[in-house]
Design a protein around this motif. Structure first.
Motif, short mmCIF file in Angstrom:
data_model
loop_
_atom_site.label_atom_id
_atom_site.label_comp_id
_atom_site.label_asym_id
_atom_site.label_seq_id
_atom_site.Cartn_x
_atom_site.Cartn_y
_atom_site.Cartn_z
N ASP A 1 47.68 11.92 19.65
CA ASP A 1 48.21 11.85 21.02
C ASP A 1 48.68 10.44 21.36
OD1 ASP A 1 45.60 10.83 21.11
OD2 ASP A 1 45.33 11.42 23.20
N ALA A 2 48.01 9.43 20.82
CA ALA A 2 48.44 8.06 21.07
C ALA A 2 49.79 7.77 20.41
CB ALA A 2 47.38 7.08 20.57
N GLN A 3 50.02 8.35 19.23
CA GLN A 3 51.32 8.20 18.58
C GLN A 3 52.41 8.84 19.42
OE1 GLN A 3 51.12 9.69 14.57
NE2 GLN A 3 49.31 8.50 14.07
N VAL A 4 52.10 9.99 20.01
CA VAL A 4 53.06 10.66 20.89
C VAL A 4 53.37 9.77 22.10
CG1 VAL A 4 53.45 12.64 22.39
CG2 VAL A 4 52.40 12.96 20.14
N CYS A 5 52.33 9.20 22.71
CA CYS A 5 52.54 8.33 23.87
C CYS A 5 53.38 7.11 23.50
CB CYS A 5 51.19 7.88 24.43
SG CYS A 5 50.22 9.21 25.18
N GLU A 6 53.14 6.56 22.31
CA GLU A 6 53.93 5.42 21.85
C GLU A 6 55.41 5.81 21.73
OE1 GLU A 6 54.02 2.14 18.21
OE2 GLU A 6 53.00 4.07 17.93
N ALA A 7 55.67 6.99 21.16
CA ALA A 7 57.05 7.44 20.98
C ALA A 7 57.72 7.73 22.32
CB ALA A 7 57.07 8.68 20.10
N ILE A 8 56.97 8.31 23.26
CA ILE A 8 57.52 8.60 24.58
C ILE A 8 57.83 7.31 25.32
CG2 ILE A 8 57.00 9.55 26.85
CD1 ILE A 8 57.73 11.68 24.85
N ASP A 9 56.93 6.32 25.21
CA ASP A 9 57.20 5.02 25.84
C ASP A 9 58.48 4.40 25.29
OD1 ASP A 9 54.96 5.22 27.39
OD2 ASP A 9 53.74 3.80 26.24
N ALA A 10 58.67 4.52 23.97
CA ALA A 10 59.89 3.97 23.36
C ALA A 10 61.13 4.70 23.84
CB ALA A 10 59.77 4.05 21.84
N SER A 11 61.02 6.04 23.99
CA SER A 11 62.18 6.81 24.46
C SER A 11 62.51 6.49 25.91
CB SER A 11 61.92 8.31 24.28
OG SER A 11 60.92 8.78 25.17
N ARG A 12 61.47 6.21 26.71
CA ARG A 12 61.73 5.78 28.09
C ARG A 12 62.52 4.48 28.10
NH1 ARG A 12 55.99 7.08 29.76
NH2 ARG A 12 56.09 8.93 31.10
N GLY A 13 62.14 3.58 27.20
CA GLY A 13 62.86 2.32 27.12
C GLY A 13 64.31 2.49 26.74
N PRO B 1 43.56 0.61 11.04
CA PRO B 1 44.00 0.60 12.44
C PRO B 1 44.74 1.88 12.81
CG PRO B 1 44.44 -1.53 11.42
CD PRO B 1 44.00 -0.60 10.31
N ILE B 2 44.41 2.41 13.98
CA ILE B 2 45.00 3.66 14.44
C ILE B 2 45.34 3.54 15.92
CG2 ILE B 2 42.81 4.76 15.09
CD1 ILE B 2 43.91 7.36 13.80
N ALA B 3 46.31 4.31 16.38
CA ALA B 3 46.83 4.18 17.74
C ALA B 3 45.81 4.64 18.78
CB ALA B 3 48.11 4.99 17.89
N LEU B 4 45.79 3.94 19.92
CA LEU B 4 44.93 4.25 21.07
C LEU B 4 45.80 4.43 22.30
CD1 LEU B 4 42.14 4.29 22.65
CD2 LEU B 4 42.42 1.80 22.85
N GLN B 5 45.50 5.48 23.09
CA GLN B 5 46.19 5.67 24.38
C GLN B 5 45.16 5.88 25.48
OE1 GLN B 5 46.59 8.37 26.64
NE2 GLN B 5 45.34 9.90 25.57
N MET B 6 45.54 5.51 26.70
CA MET B 6 44.73 5.78 27.88
C MET B 6 45.63 6.26 29.01
SD MET B 6 41.81 2.83 28.23
CE MET B 6 42.51 1.48 27.29
N ASP B 7 45.28 7.39 29.60
CA ASP B 7 46.05 7.96 30.72
C ASP B 7 47.54 8.06 30.39
OD1 ASP B 7 43.81 8.34 32.23
OD2 ASP B 7 44.09 6.59 33.52
N GLY B 8 47.84 8.37 29.12
CA GLY B 8 49.22 8.58 28.72
C GLY B 8 49.99 7.33 28.37
#
Length: 318
Positions: free
Chosen positions: A153-165, A285-292
């Motif tokens: 899920d953190a990888q997904v959030c990272e990708a979504i953040d990049a797409s927002r940018g 090391p692995i991705a971490l997300q909080m509240d999306g």
């Protein structure tokens, strides 16, 4: 009561008309000042200043990320074991009028996802002086309100953040497509996570793990996705950890997550509710997300539940 209305004008579903309606409606009940965010972290700065000034109510009009910034601005860095040193002075009452894409926090509190309907709810709740205490959670020296996760899920959030940018809107369909791509990209990788929960043997060989402070975990449009149905803002944390990337097992679990009243279970699923803390370690090391929001790469994270942390304007019994 003096109030501050914090608006994220760049949030997915905010519009000038809805913002004006909200500001006018809130001003009919309290003395309100409106502030628009201009940069990442600005909502937290505004909230922190409002608390120092003795503001009694903060209304947040934005998505889950804006709410998270406000909470962290108000409470400061989490104390490892208590709330005793996280803030000086009273913490303002918090209300949320959704303006983002998922708005999980507000909807989990019983607030409508529609900004106009939510505005009417807020005015009624303020007239009734209705609020409730809820618990929060923290990890990595930061508070979160509804969920956190390591891995998929953190990888997904990272990708979504990049797409927002890159100018793309964060929509449920974009999340689904991104999650599917991330899942198949990770199918051939070895599991790296170990989950440690008090009262349980360590669970090794975990591919990805979610930690919840409430339910649902997220929404697909109007459909709630419940990974830990018994987890609420009044309980400890829920843990959901998968030890397989097999397609048949994953599809079976996904069907359970989308079925009302289902209790997700499976041979390769470790799931537990109402725990005070959980530690998740990774061999790499692995991705971490909080509240999306994507936080970064980590190898050792402890998630801690803090009951009765803040007061929110919300219907009772949700």
């Amino acid at each position: 009561m003096r109030a501050l209305l914090i608006v994220n004008p760049n949030a997915t579903s905010t519009t000038p008309a809805a913002r004006d309606l909200l500001a006018h409606a809130v001003s009919s009940r309290v003395q309100v000042r409106v502030a628009h965010t201009t940069h990442r972290g600005h909502a937290g700065e505004l909230a922190r200043r409002a608390a120092v000034e003795g503001i009694g109510l903060i209304v947040v009009h934005g998505g889950d990320g804006t709410v998270n910034e406000v909470i962290n601005g108000l409470l400061g860095a989490p104390h490892p074991d208590s709330m005793s040193e996280v803030a000086i002075g009273p913490i303002p009452l918090i209300a949320v009028v959704p303006g983002g894409s998922a708005n999980v926090f507000a909807r989990s509190l019983g607030i409508s996802a529609d900004p106009v309907t939510a505005t009417n709810q807020l005015i009624e709740l303020l007239a009734l002086r209705q609020s409730r205490r809820i618990g929060l959670a923290h990890c990595d020296n930061r508070w979160f309100t509804f969920n956190a996760g390591m891995g998929l899920d953190a990888q997904v959030c990272e990708a979504i953040d990049a797409s927002r940018g890159n100018g793309h809107t964060a929509t449920p369909s974009r999340y689904v497509r991104t999650a599917i791509r991330a899942f198949f990209r990770n199918r051939g990788t070895e599991p790296t996570l170990t989950v440690q929960v008090p009262g349980h043997d360590p669970v090794e060989g975990v591919h990805y793990a979610f930690v919840s402070n409430s339910s649902p975990w997220t929404y697909l449009n109007d459909r709630p996705v419940r990974i830990n149905p018994e987890t609420t803002f009044s309980t400890g944390l829920g843990v959901f950890a998968m030890a397989t990337m097999g397609v048949p097992t994953t599809l079976k679990i996904v069907r359970q997550l989308l079925t009302p009243g289902a209790q997700p279970k499976g041979r390769n699923l470790f799931r537990v509710d109402d725990v005070p803390r959980v530690r998740i370690t990774s061999s790499t090391p692995i991705a971490l997300q909080m509240d999306g929001d994507y936080i970064g790469m980590r190898t050792d994270v402890e998630f801690v539940s803090v009951p009765d942390a803040i007061s929110v304007v919300a219907p009772s019994g949700v």
